[in-house]
Write a protein that holds these residues in place. Sequence first.
Motif, PDB file in Angstrom:
ATOM      1  N   THR A  22      10.611  62.400 -37.142  1.00 57.34           N
ATOM      2  CA  THR A  22      11.396  63.537 -36.644  1.00 57.34           C
ATOM      3  C   THR A  22      12.015  64.313 -37.794  1.00 57.34           C
ATOM      4  O   THR A  22      12.135  65.528 -37.731  1.00 57.34           O
ATOM      5  CB  THR A  22      12.488  63.077 -35.678  1.00 57.34           C
ATOM      6  OG1 THR A  22      13.108  61.926 -36.205  1.00 57.34           O
ATOM      7  CG2 THR A  22      11.922  62.776 -34.329  1.00 57.34           C
TER       8      THR A  22
ATOM      9  N   GLY B 198      10.048  56.049 -37.042  1.00 56.66           N
ATOM     10  CA  GLY B 198      10.258  57.110 -36.056  1.00 56.66           C
ATOM     11  C   GLY B 198      11.224  58.155 -36.569  1.00 56.66           C
ATOM     12  O   GLY B 198      10.985  59.358 -36.438  1.00 56.66           O
ATOM     13  N   LEU B 199      12.299  57.702 -37.165  1.00 56.72           N
ATOM     14  CA  LEU B 199      13.286  58.641 -37.696  1.00 56.72           C
ATOM     15  C   LEU B 199      12.652  59.518 -38.764  1.00 56.72           C
ATOM     16  O   LEU B 199      12.942  60.711 -38.869  1.00 56.72           O
ATOM     17  CB  LEU B 199      14.472  57.884 -38.284  1.00 56.72           C
ATOM     18  CG  LEU B 199      15.442  57.284 -37.266  1.00 56.72           C
ATOM     19  CD1 LEU B 199      16.443  56.390 -37.952  1.00 56.72           C
ATOM     20  CD2 LEU B 199      16.161  58.370 -36.509  1.00 56.72           C
TER      21      LEU B 199
ATOM     22  N   ILE C  82      11.867  51.781 -36.055  1.00 52.09           N
ATOM     23  CA  ILE C  82      12.866  52.824 -35.840  1.00 52.09           C
ATOM     24  C   ILE C  82      12.928  53.735 -37.054  1.00 52.09           C
ATOM     25  O   ILE C  82      12.963  54.963 -36.935  1.00 52.09           O
ATOM     26  CB  ILE C  82      14.232  52.178 -35.564  1.00 52.09           C
ATOM     27  CG1 ILE C  82      14.217  51.543 -34.178  1.00 52.09           C
ATOM     28  CG2 ILE C  82      15.336  53.196 -35.678  1.00 52.09           C
ATOM     29  CD1 ILE C  82      15.500  50.905 -33.785  1.00 52.09           C
TER      30      ILE C  82
ATOM     31  N   ILE D 216      10.950  41.918 -35.188  1.00 48.34           N
ATOM     32  CA  ILE D 216      11.595  43.226 -35.106  1.00 48.34           C
ATOM     33  C   ILE D 216      12.646  43.341 -36.203  1.00 48.34           C
ATOM     34  O   ILE D 216      13.734  42.804 -36.100  1.00 48.34           O
ATOM     35  CB  ILE D 216      12.253  43.425 -33.728  1.00 48.34           C
ATOM     36  CG1 ILE D 216      11.273  43.089 -32.611  1.00 48.34           C
ATOM     37  CG2 ILE D 216      12.767  44.823 -33.580  1.00 48.34           C
ATOM     38  CD1 ILE D 216      11.915  42.364 -31.474  1.00 48.34           C
ATOM     39  N   PHE D 217      12.320  44.032 -37.267  1.00 51.29           N
ATOM     40  CA  PHE D 217      13.309  44.232 -38.321  1.00 51.29           C
ATOM     41  C   PHE D 217      13.827  45.668 -38.340  1.00 51.29           C
ATOM     42  O   PHE D 217      14.493  46.074 -39.264  1.00 51.29           O
ATOM     43  CB  PHE D 217      12.712  43.892 -39.686  1.00 51.29           C
ATOM     44  CG  PHE D 217      12.640  42.420 -39.938  1.00 51.29           C
ATOM     45  CD1 PHE D 217      13.805  41.682 -40.082  1.00 51.29           C
ATOM     46  CD2 PHE D 217      11.424  41.771 -40.022  1.00 51.29           C
ATOM     47  CE1 PHE D 217      13.751  40.318 -40.307  1.00 51.29           C
ATOM     48  CE2 PHE D 217      11.361  40.412 -40.249  1.00 51.29           C
ATOM     49  CZ  PHE D 217      12.527  39.678 -40.390  1.00 51.29           C
TER      50      PHE D 217
END
Lengths: 395, 188
Positions: B14, B10-11, B7, B2-3
Amino acid sequence: MSMPPFLRDIEFAVDLSLVNAKGWCLDLLGHFLPDWTVVLASIVISGVAILALGPLVMMYLTLLERKVIGRIQNRYGPNRVGKWGLLQPIADGIKMFTKEDIVPAQADKIVHFLAPVVIVVPALMVFLVVPFGERMTAVNLNIGLLYFIAVSSITTIPIFMGSWASRNKYSLLGGMRTAAQMISYEIPMTLSVVPVIMMSQSLSTNTIVMTQVGDLDLHWFIFTPWGLVGFLIYFLCAVAECNRPPFDLPEAESELVAGFHTEYSGMKFALFYMAEYMNAFTLCGIATTLFLGGWQGPFFPSWLWFFGKTFALICVMIWFRGTLPRFRVDQLMGFAWKFLLPLTLINIPVAALWFFVPERLAWLYSIAIFAVSFWGLVKLNCAFVPEKRIYPLAD
Amino acid sequence: MIFGTGILKGLFVTLKNFVTSYFRKPDNGGIFTVQYPEERDKAIEAFRNFPFLAYDGTPDKVRCVACGICERECPPKCIHIVMEIDPLGKPARRPSVFEIDHGLCMNCGMCEDVCPFDSIYMDHAFEVTAADRGKELVRPKEALLKSNDYFLKIRPGTATLVDQKRRAAEEKKKLSRAATLPPQGPVS
Ligand code: SF4
Ligand code: SF4
């Protein structure tokens, strides 16, 4: 960057227009009234400006948030009350005032009443040390940053008061989570600020902004390796501090109804809401001050720069809300204690390195250190995943 | 591992949504919202809301024969029909009272399905309001009667089929009547 002198004059005049307006008012009063009233008036003007700014900012932040989230979800957001829905916050306010105020029968009445009142106080108090523009800090405390950290951490107490006094299991769970979360995130937040204090050798917010001057007014701390990392850590902690998604566990609506403000309605609820948004604003404002050069910036008046940067940060918070799902409690705590805290501890010596080593080399060293430590921390934080067991007879 | 790349991804999604909502069309990333009172979605033919009674030509030529099938079939029992009695005391095969309680009707369309006389059909008008929940939502026959032209306008597909069917039936009736009458000329 050299500017023709008259341009500089104009810029200066616009810059200080708000400060000058206040001075002009005081001059006018000085003609009619004794001296001590003028001093009083000066305090009152600043005070009223801040007291008006807080709620005003909060009202329009709600509108901004609803608009941006709407756009993220391919909707318009509120657009019926007034042009572009600009009067929506006022309509909401009126609605809030007319709502019934319900107090649970078993609640601790006094504390239940006090909590929303108390929570607004620190939220407004921190506005005092935020430098809104050149010479626009209400109180230029020499321990401004310490004051900010101390006062903003009081917020935990009224939240816990409210949750305890409601006599509701959801409220209490929310309050417990708040206490755990806020106290945990306070630590990396405070530590991420330390390099800034080291570099500017001051706790005064004004001085911190002044040490970030440079060519084009772009000598911000975020353009250094420790500043960038510090800023990211600070900002993540700030999001957690004001209980915004993805760290909104205290009011997780899908599990805790509304968390600590489950039992609040009408204006009391609005006060909680107000405190939350004002906190978001001041935390972003302080992030701007510490890492983004405060009101420094070319061409535009200083307060415009300050508000521009602050609102950009708030938009990022809203963007987070529109994107990320909520953390699990253990992940939340793990993230603060096992990832952010070590990273801040690494950040402090890196800042020291920056102080003593020539710039190019320092960049190289810092990038190397951060890369290695980031990789190491991620590795160490990886949850243990057991190997998939195979059942030979099952198939 | 998990780096945080997930996220960031995902950002980005949006952010793209946010930006494209300003200039794209609804079908590829724009805003879906229809600003209702000012704009309306194009009506779909199969859309159904509250039944109406179709008549041919003038409102006194109602197709309904007051058989009461729909009254019996309606699940919430919101239809009320009274047969008209002619001066001779015989049933006139048309309704004197035909009411539907819009407060009860659930727009199921059962009445349309069961009516053997092509009389009752589901309407497109959905903005039905009343100041009082009890009386005013019970719509009388006058309010329910709508011409076949209106039917053709809102649901051209169904209405044309119905019209064809009715015309064919009429023709057949004429023919059979002609067949039972004594022939008055060369039969083709
Ligand atoms: S639509 Fe359904 S509920 Fe409404 S009148 Fe017809 S059968 Fe009854
Ligand atoms: S609408 Fe159709 S089913 Fe209902 S009473 Fe009239 S003819 Fe019969």
